[in-house]
Write a protein that holds these residues in place. Sequence first.
Motif, mmCIF file in Angstrom:
data_model
loop_
_atom_site.group_PDB
_atom_site.id
_atom_site.type_symbol
_atom_site.label_atom_id
_atom_site.label_comp_id
_atom_site.label_asym_id
_atom_site.label_seq_id
_atom_site.Cartn_x
_atom_site.Cartn_y
_atom_site.Cartn_z
ATOM 1 N N ALA A 1 17.827 29.435 46.253
ATOM 2 C CA ALA A 1 17.956 30.563 47.025
ATOM 3 C C ALA A 1 18.455 31.684 46.117
ATOM 4 C CB ALA A 1 18.909 30.491 48.192
ATOM 5 N N SER A 2 18.176 32.877 46.634
ATOM 6 C CA SER A 2 18.577 33.978 45.519
ATOM 7 C C SER A 2 19.889 34.613 45.953
ATOM 8 C CB SER A 2 17.600 35.241 45.695
ATOM 9 O OG SER A 2 17.611 35.695 46.977
ATOM 10 N N ARG A 3 20.315 34.204 47.253
ATOM 11 C CA ARG A 3 21.740 34.361 47.618
ATOM 12 C C ARG A 3 22.453 33.148 48.028
ATOM 13 N NH1 ARG A 3 20.192 38.214 45.487
ATOM 14 N NH2 ARG A 3 19.889 40.441 46.042
ATOM 15 N N GLN A 4 23.621 32.887 47.556
ATOM 16 C CA GLN A 4 24.450 31.631 47.584
ATOM 17 C C GLN A 4 25.489 32.116 48.866
ATOM 18 O OE1 GLN A 4 23.210 29.094 46.265
ATOM 19 N NE2 GLN A 4 21.791 30.441 44.857
ATOM 20 N N GLU A 5 25.831 31.019 49.713
ATOM 21 C CA GLU A 5 26.782 31.091 50.622
ATOM 22 C C GLU A 5 27.928 30.322 50.055
ATOM 23 O OE1 GLU A 5 27.888 30.092 55.307
ATOM 24 O OE2 GLU A 5 25.791 30.696 54.854
ATOM 25 N N HIS A 6 29.195 30.543 50.033
ATOM 26 C CA HIS A 6 30.536 30.190 49.672
ATOM 27 C C HIS A 6 31.081 29.856 51.044
ATOM 28 C CE1 HIS A 6 28.761 30.465 45.502
ATOM 29 N NE2 HIS A 6 28.768 31.708 45.864
ATOM 30 N N ALA A 7 31.428 28.749 51.323
ATOM 31 C CA ALA A 7 32.479 28.661 52.554
ATOM 32 C C ALA A 7 33.905 28.890 52.261
ATOM 33 C CB ALA A 7 32.391 27.175 52.874
ATOM 34 N N SER A 8 34.160 28.786 51.148
ATOM 35 C CA SER A 8 35.449 29.186 50.521
ATOM 36 C C SER A 8 35.499 29.910 49.015
ATOM 37 C CB SER A 8 36.520 28.100 50.770
ATOM 38 O OG SER A 8 36.354 27.195 49.835
ATOM 39 N N ALA A 9 36.439 30.740 48.910
ATOM 40 C CA ALA A 9 36.516 31.488 47.762
ATOM 41 C C ALA A 9 38.061 31.720 47.635
ATOM 42 C CB ALA A 9 35.589 32.449 47.573
ATOM 43 N N ASP A 10 38.387 31.649 46.298
ATOM 44 C CA ASP A 10 39.903 32.031 46.222
ATOM 45 C C ASP A 10 40.083 32.717 44.578
ATOM 46 O OD1 ASP A 10 42.760 32.535 46.625
ATOM 47 O OD2 ASP A 10 43.419 30.792 45.533
ATOM 48 N N VAL A 11 40.512 33.723 44.299
ATOM 49 C CA VAL A 11 40.734 34.018 42.894
ATOM 50 C C VAL A 11 42.200 34.473 42.520
ATOM 51 C CG1 VAL A 11 40.757 36.715 43.631
ATOM 52 C CG2 VAL A 11 39.798 35.992 41.375
ATOM 53 N N ASP A 12 42.520 33.912 41.411
ATOM 54 C CA ASP A 12 43.775 34.032 40.809
ATOM 55 C C ASP A 12 43.751 34.884 39.510
ATOM 56 O OD1 ASP A 12 46.579 33.702 40.128
ATOM 57 O OD2 ASP A 12 46.197 31.833 39.178
ATOM 58 N N LEU A 13 44.344 36.259 39.800
ATOM 59 C CA LEU A 13 43.896 37.176 38.568
ATOM 60 C C LEU A 13 45.181 37.544 37.605
ATOM 61 C CD1 LEU A 13 41.293 39.400 40.049
ATOM 62 C CD2 LEU A 13 40.971 37.852 38.563
ATOM 63 N N PHE A 14 45.115 37.723 36.472
ATOM 64 C CA PHE A 14 46.333 38.456 35.928
ATOM 65 C C PHE A 14 45.785 39.538 34.872
ATOM 66 C CE2 PHE A 14 44.754 34.896 33.142
ATOM 67 C CZ PHE A 14 45.049 35.469 31.779
ATOM 68 N N THR A 15 46.464 40.403 34.623
ATOM 69 C CA THR A 15 46.254 41.555 33.622
ATOM 70 C C THR A 15 47.271 41.787 32.498
ATOM 71 O OG1 THR A 15 47.488 43.122 34.819
ATOM 72 C CG2 THR A 15 45.172 42.741 35.693
ATOM 73 N N HIS A 16 46.504 42.062 31.630
ATOM 74 C CA HIS A 16 47.386 42.483 30.305
ATOM 75 C C HIS A 16 46.660 43.714 29.623
ATOM 76 C CE1 HIS A 16 50.255 42.116 26.962
ATOM 77 N NE2 HIS A 16 49.158 42.245 26.115
ATOM 78 N N GLY A 17 47.307 44.940 29.782
ATOM 79 C CA GLY A 17 46.684 45.965 29.327
ATOM 80 C C GLY A 17 45.184 46.260 29.804
ATOM 81 N N SER A 18 44.262 46.265 29.050
ATOM 82 C CA SER A 18 43.038 46.496 29.384
ATOM 83 C C SER A 18 42.052 45.288 29.962
ATOM 84 C CB SER A 18 42.028 47.114 28.340
ATOM 85 O OG SER A 18 41.883 46.302 27.580
ATOM 86 N N ASP A 19 42.669 44.154 29.683
ATOM 87 C CA ASP A 19 42.201 42.809 30.156
ATOM 88 C C ASP A 19 42.510 42.446 31.555
ATOM 89 O OD1 ASP A 19 41.060 42.245 27.600
ATOM 90 O OD2 ASP A 19 42.993 41.219 26.722
ATOM 91 N N LEU A 20 41.418 41.931 32.312
ATOM 92 C CA LEU A 20 41.461 41.248 33.400
ATOM 93 C C LEU A 20 40.885 39.804 33.481
ATOM 94 C CD1 LEU A 20 40.794 42.851 36.877
ATOM 95 C CD2 LEU A 20 39.936 40.682 36.355
ATOM 96 N N ARG A 21 41.891 38.958 33.598
ATOM 97 C CA ARG A 21 41.510 37.570 33.525
ATOM 98 C C ARG A 21 41.995 36.572 34.556
ATOM 99 N NH1 ARG A 21 37.869 37.382 28.943
ATOM 100 N NH2 ARG A 21 39.104 38.488 27.368
ATOM 101 N N GLY A 22 41.407 35.291 34.759
ATOM 102 C CA GLY A 22 41.967 34.350 35.850
ATOM 103 C C GLY A 22 40.899 33.447 36.053
ATOM 104 N N TYR A 23 40.733 33.015 37.269
ATOM 105 C CA TYR A 23 40.245 31.705 37.685
ATOM 106 C C TYR A 23 39.642 32.128 39.086
ATOM 107 C CZ TYR A 23 38.753 26.940 37.448
ATOM 108 O OH TYR A 23 38.131 25.578 37.533
ATOM 109 N N LEU A 24 38.551 31.774 39.411
ATOM 110 C CA LEU A 24 37.771 31.721 40.596
ATOM 111 C C LEU A 24 37.376 30.250 41.254
ATOM 112 C CD1 LEU A 24 36.238 33.457 43.072
ATOM 113 C CD2 LEU A 24 34.327 33.191 41.621
ATOM 114 N N SER A 25 37.928 29.921 42.399
ATOM 115 C CA SER A 25 37.435 28.590 43.005
ATOM 116 C C SER A 25 36.541 29.045 44.023
ATOM 117 C CB SER A 25 38.767 28.131 43.580
ATOM 118 O OG SER A 25 39.764 27.731 42.523
ATOM 119 N N LEU A 26 35.670 28.109 44.057
ATOM 120 C CA LEU A 26 34.560 28.159 45.133
ATOM 121 C C LEU A 26 33.977 26.900 45.515
ATOM 122 C CD1 LEU A 26 32.041 30.607 43.219
ATOM 123 C CD2 LEU A 26 33.395 31.125 45.413
ATOM 124 N N ASP A 27 34.289 26.704 46.883
ATOM 125 C CA ASP A 27 33.770 25.276 47.652
ATOM 126 C C ASP A 27 34.208 24.207 46.707
ATOM 127 O OD1 ASP A 27 32.667 27.150 49.323
ATOM 128 O OD2 ASP A 27 30.859 27.167 48.049
#
Length: 130
Positions: free
Chosen positions: A60-86
Motif C-alpha cells: 500500500a502507498s498509504r499505511q494505517e496506524h491504529a495508534s501513534a505516540d510521539v515523545d519529543l525534546f528540543t535543544h536549540g535548533s534540534d528537535l529529537r525524540g521517539y515515535l511509537s507506532l502500533d
Amino acid sequence: MYFDPRVQRALKEAGLDADAVADASDRVAELVARDADRLREFFDGDDPYYSDMEMAHSAASRQEHASADVDLFTHGSDLRGYLSLDGWGVPVEGGRVLREADDGAPVVVELSLGDTVNDRVRFAREREEL
C-alpha cells in the motif's frame, strides 16, 4: 548560541551585531519548541493515523496506524525524540507541520525518522489528506 561558528560569522558579515545574532538564535529555539508542541498536539489523539511510510510488508502507498505516540525534546535548533507506532518505534530526528486547518490545528505533519526507516514521512489523521 545555537548557530555554528560558520553561521555566526556569516550573520556578522551580513551586518548583524552580536546581540542581533543572539536574538536570532533565541528565536530559532522558540520556533523549534513551538513546532515540537504542535507535533505533540497532532499525535495526541485516539483515532488512527495515516502515513506515506514505505513498509517492507505492505504494498500500500498509504499505511494505517491504529495508534501513534510521539515523545519529543528540543535543544536549540534540534528537535529529537521517539515515535511509537502500533507497538514498534523509531527515533525522530526532526519534524515540521506541513499543512494546518483554518483554526491552526496541524492537519499534515512530516517527521524525519532515523534508523530502520531513514526517511521523511508524512502523517495525517485522514487518509485523503495525504
